[in-house]
Design a protein around this motif. Sequence first.
Motif, short mmCIF file in Angstrom:
data_model
loop_
_atom_site.label_atom_id
_atom_site.label_comp_id
_atom_site.label_asym_id
_atom_site.label_seq_id
_atom_site.Cartn_x
_atom_site.Cartn_y
_atom_site.Cartn_z
N HIS A 91 -2.49 18.40 -26.98
CA HIS A 91 -1.67 19.09 -26.48
C HIS A 91 -1.74 20.54 -25.42
CE1 HIS A 91 0.90 17.78 -30.81
NE2 HIS A 91 1.37 17.91 -29.38
N HIS A 123 6.43 19.18 -23.77
CA HIS A 123 6.94 18.85 -25.25
C HIS A 123 7.08 20.51 -25.51
CE1 HIS A 123 5.65 18.90 -29.34
NE2 HIS A 123 5.02 19.46 -29.61
N TYR A 142 2.59 19.93 -22.20
CA TYR A 142 2.61 18.59 -22.74
C TYR A 142 1.90 18.01 -23.40
CZ TYR A 142 4.66 17.94 -17.68
OH TYR A 142 5.94 17.76 -16.79
N LYS A 143 2.30 17.11 -23.80
CA LYS A 143 1.18 16.08 -24.81
C LYS A 143 0.79 14.75 -23.79
CE LYS A 143 2.34 14.24 -29.49
NZ LYS A 143 3.40 13.94 -30.25
#
Length: 195
Positions: free
Chosen positions: A95, A142, A166-167
């Motif tokens: 993450h 995310h 962002y994942k």
Amino acid sequence: MLDSCLKEIVTRFNDFVMLPKTVLNGGISGISEVLVLADIARHEKQQESDDLMLDKLILTLISLEEENSLKNNYPVRQEQSVTIFQKPALYLNLHLLFSSNFKLYTEALKHLSLVLQFFQANQNIIYTDEFSNTYKLTFSMHNIGFENLHNLWTVLGGHSMPSVIYKARLLFVQQSPLAGADVITNIHSKEYLDQ
């Protein structure tokens, strides 16, 4: 491994930003590093590093999670006549917090827009590290909601700033040694049965 992964993202992002088509209305020219890898959390005695993060996009790893769907790989495989045993690889999701740390709010939004443009154009990144391991990272935005976002910034110890999470999936870790054995084709024995 984690550091090389995040440095690769930073390098590719900065290269992307320097392309003429991504420059937003003359706001990014002449800057060598728009995105830097740093800890956005406010720690004691961090004043000197705060200056290095001013007027930058900051990439911070905020958490790791194991990809459970790939956890139960069978550790034995057959290659020709050899049976190979190896513990399953550890697959990770990262993450990543992209924070826009600018004095002017409009500049912060402009630079955060670059993050959105970059990941819209580069949903997958494939790279090879210094040990010749090839990784394919897939990125997705995310969303964590307002309450969790507030909790995140509280834990980080700073005031909220324009940001996006962002994942990145799937980074793998495989350091267990290979163990194998060839197929037994015959048996020799020096023992004889007594009659």
